[in-house]
Design an enzyme around this catalytic site. Sequence first.
Site, PDB file in Angstrom:
ATOM      1  N   ARG A  66      15.502 -10.732  15.129  1.00 20.10           N
ATOM      2  CA  ARG A  66      14.037 -10.794  15.035  1.00 20.10           C
ATOM      3  C   ARG A  66      13.450  -9.394  15.215  1.00 20.10           C
ATOM      4  O   ARG A  66      12.484  -9.021  14.577  1.00 20.10           O
ATOM      5  CB  ARG A  66      13.460 -11.784  16.057  1.00 20.10           C
ATOM      6  CG  ARG A  66      11.930 -11.784  16.071  1.00 20.10           C
ATOM      7  CD  ARG A  66      11.281 -13.048  16.646  1.00 20.10           C
ATOM      8  NE  ARG A  66      12.024 -13.728  17.668  1.00 20.10           N
ATOM      9  CZ  ARG A  66      12.147 -13.317  18.944  1.00 20.10           C
ATOM     10  NH1 ARG A  66      11.552 -12.218  19.350  1.00 20.10           N
ATOM     11  NH2 ARG A  66      12.871 -14.002  19.792  1.00 20.10           N
ATOM     12  N   TYR A 106      -8.152 -13.135  -2.222  1.00 22.89           N
ATOM     13  CA  TYR A 106      -7.122 -14.145  -2.418  1.00 22.89           C
ATOM     14  C   TYR A 106      -7.469 -15.370  -1.576  1.00 22.89           C
ATOM     15  O   TYR A 106      -7.826 -15.239  -0.397  1.00 22.89           O
ATOM     16  CB  TYR A 106      -5.775 -13.558  -1.995  1.00 22.89           C
ATOM     17  CG  TYR A 106      -4.658 -14.562  -2.031  1.00 22.89           C
ATOM     18  CD1 TYR A 106      -4.152 -15.019  -3.246  1.00 22.89           C
ATOM     19  CD2 TYR A 106      -4.105 -15.073  -0.871  1.00 22.89           C
ATOM     20  CE1 TYR A 106      -3.133 -15.956  -3.281  1.00 22.89           C
ATOM     21  CE2 TYR A 106      -3.084 -16.012  -0.904  1.00 22.89           C
ATOM     22  CZ  TYR A 106      -2.598 -16.443  -2.118  1.00 22.89           C
ATOM     23  OH  TYR A 106      -1.592 -17.367  -2.148  1.00 22.89           O
ATOM     24  N   ASP A 143      -5.235  -4.743   0.618  1.00 23.21           N
ATOM     25  CA  ASP A 143      -4.244  -5.624   0.003  1.00 23.21           C
ATOM     26  C   ASP A 143      -3.933  -5.030  -1.370  1.00 23.21           C
ATOM     27  O   ASP A 143      -4.749  -5.101  -2.289  1.00 23.21           O
ATOM     28  CB  ASP A 143      -4.822  -7.042  -0.104  1.00 23.21           C
ATOM     29  CG  ASP A 143      -3.823  -8.040  -0.704  1.00 23.21           C
ATOM     30  OD1 ASP A 143      -2.910  -7.603  -1.421  1.00 23.21           O
ATOM     31  OD2 ASP A 143      -3.989  -9.252  -0.475  1.00 23.21           O
ATOM     32  N   LYS A 159       5.154 -11.078  -5.007  1.00 25.49           N
ATOM     33  CA  LYS A 159       4.628 -10.808  -6.342  1.00 25.49           C
ATOM     34  C   LYS A 159       5.378  -9.623  -6.971  1.00 25.49           C
ATOM     35  O   LYS A 159       6.539  -9.734  -7.236  1.00 25.49           O
ATOM     36  CB  LYS A 159       3.116 -10.574  -6.257  1.00 25.49           C
ATOM     37  CG  LYS A 159       2.379 -11.585  -5.338  1.00 25.49           C
ATOM     38  CD  LYS A 159       2.396 -13.019  -5.838  1.00 25.49           C
ATOM     39  CE  LYS A 159       1.930 -14.045  -4.794  1.00 25.49           C
ATOM     40  NZ  LYS A 159       0.637 -13.771  -4.182  1.00 25.49           N
TER      41      LYS A 159
HETATM   42  C1  LIG Z   1      -0.046 -14.163  -2.983  1.00 26.70           C
HETATM   43  C2  LIG Z   1      -1.029 -13.271  -2.368  1.00 26.70           C
HETATM   44  C3  LIG Z   1      -1.180 -13.198  -0.970  1.00 26.70           C
HETATM   45  C4  LIG Z   1      -0.406 -14.106  -0.028  1.00 26.70           C
HETATM   46  O1  LIG Z   1       0.969 -13.823  -0.033  1.00 26.70           O
HETATM   47  P1  LIG Z   1       2.117 -14.921   0.177  1.00 26.70           P
HETATM   48  O2  LIG Z   1       3.362 -14.139  -0.059  1.00 26.70           O
HETATM   49  O3  LIG Z   1       1.889 -16.011  -0.818  1.00 26.70           O
HETATM   50  O4  LIG Z   1       2.002 -15.421   1.580  1.00 26.70           O
HETATM   51  C5  LIG Z   1      -2.105 -12.310  -0.470  1.00 26.70           C
HETATM   52  N1  LIG Z   1      -2.849 -11.502  -1.277  1.00 26.70           N
HETATM   53  C6  LIG Z   1      -2.723 -11.548  -2.619  1.00 26.70           C
HETATM   54  C7  LIG Z   1      -3.570 -10.645  -3.456  1.00 26.70           C
HETATM   55  C8  LIG Z   1      -1.820 -12.417  -3.209  1.00 26.70           C
HETATM   56  O5  LIG Z   1      -1.735 -12.462  -4.539  1.00 26.70           O
END
Ligand SMILES: *Cc1c(COP(=O)(O)O)cnc(C)c1O
Length: 382
Positions: A46, A98, A172, A197
């Site tokens: 962890r 998001y 983000d 992503k």
């Molecule tokens: C998918 C996404 C998230 C969340 O991420 P997860 O891996 O699904 O928990 C946050 N911000 C954006 C812009 C995203 O596309």
Amino acid sequence: MKFNTKTIHGGQQHEEATGAVMPPVFFTSTYAQSSPGQHKGYEYSRGANPTRTALENSFAAIEGGSHGFAFSSGLSAIDCVLRLLNPGDEIIAGDDLYGGTYRMFTRLFKKYGLEFSFVDMNDVANVTDKITEKTKLVWLETPTNPLMKIADIQVITAAVKDVDDSILVAVDNTFATPYLQQPLSLGADIVMHSATKYLGGHSDLVMGALMVNNAKLAEDLHFIQFAAGAVAGPMDSFLALRGVKTLHIRMQRHSENGRAVANFLKNHSKVDEVYYPGLEEHPNHNIAKKQMKDFGGMVSFRLKDKSKEAAFKFLENTHVFTLAESLGGVESLVNHPSTMTHASIPEVERLKIGITDSLIRLSVGIEDEDDLLQDLDKALNL
Ligand SMILES: *Cc1c(COP(=O)(O)O)cnc(C)c1O
């Protein structure tokens, strides 16, 4: 190192025992000690695992940071940042976030006494107007999901820091990736990714990332990562590291195909508006051009026929584009924000920011351009 070399070699070392070029997948929870407290830097997975360390070093390198952290999801990475704050603290966030981020802010953290305001980041005055002595964090996403709005990272960060240097600015960077845009170099304190992503890039894992360029902030985030425990596992870390090694060539193709799809849709008789920061008519095209190297593979558009039925007919009839949530993989996906990714936003809020039934979001993959355009054309003309 230049970026295209960093994706492959950034923060990487060949494995010591065998010279293995890729780090082994260290499937272990614990590590032998020769005497209590005597170990080789690893105690319990962890806290740290060598496969995750290799990935975290790569994450740091590609965003130009000193430290990187890998989490079990993008949302758990955001959760880690919010845990830096205390009850009563205020957060200013973009109004086109998001859906899962919005849900976490309003339905989880609000009840622990954090206060959120959501503003249109197009105008920096909307942000500075909301700053009080309790403001501790500005959270921004650019390009935004799904309307591809652009926020000027450098201008917003400078304006916020000008009012109060201690306010953290987090970006983000999921949609852009460090290939297109590097928020730390524009003054941001924290970069966050859903590595699910583009960083992973192959739709085979769920993971989050944080990158920073500040040792104290890194120490605080590492403590929360360790104490709250939402870490990325070794197999996922290996897959994500493999994904990052081709990030630059994937993003180059995503951008080429994204541009082709945006131009095709723009001229299509069944299509109303197209949202893509690479189009000259995009209201923030100049900011996008200033802070991004290219414009990526995310394209949203509205059908001229505003009925839900028309949208569903299109969504059910693409074949190269798969109807699915998520984005950023090598394969093209199509998504209906109002019923899928953004369904958790209350309808009044959704309509206020323009997420109507006729809005469709594409994650343009790296397939052949002709096949992508043909697929869209067929489904549009049904
Ligand atoms: C998918 C996404 C998230 C969340 O991420 P997860 O891996 O699904 O928990 C946050 N911000 C954006 C812009 C995203 O596309």
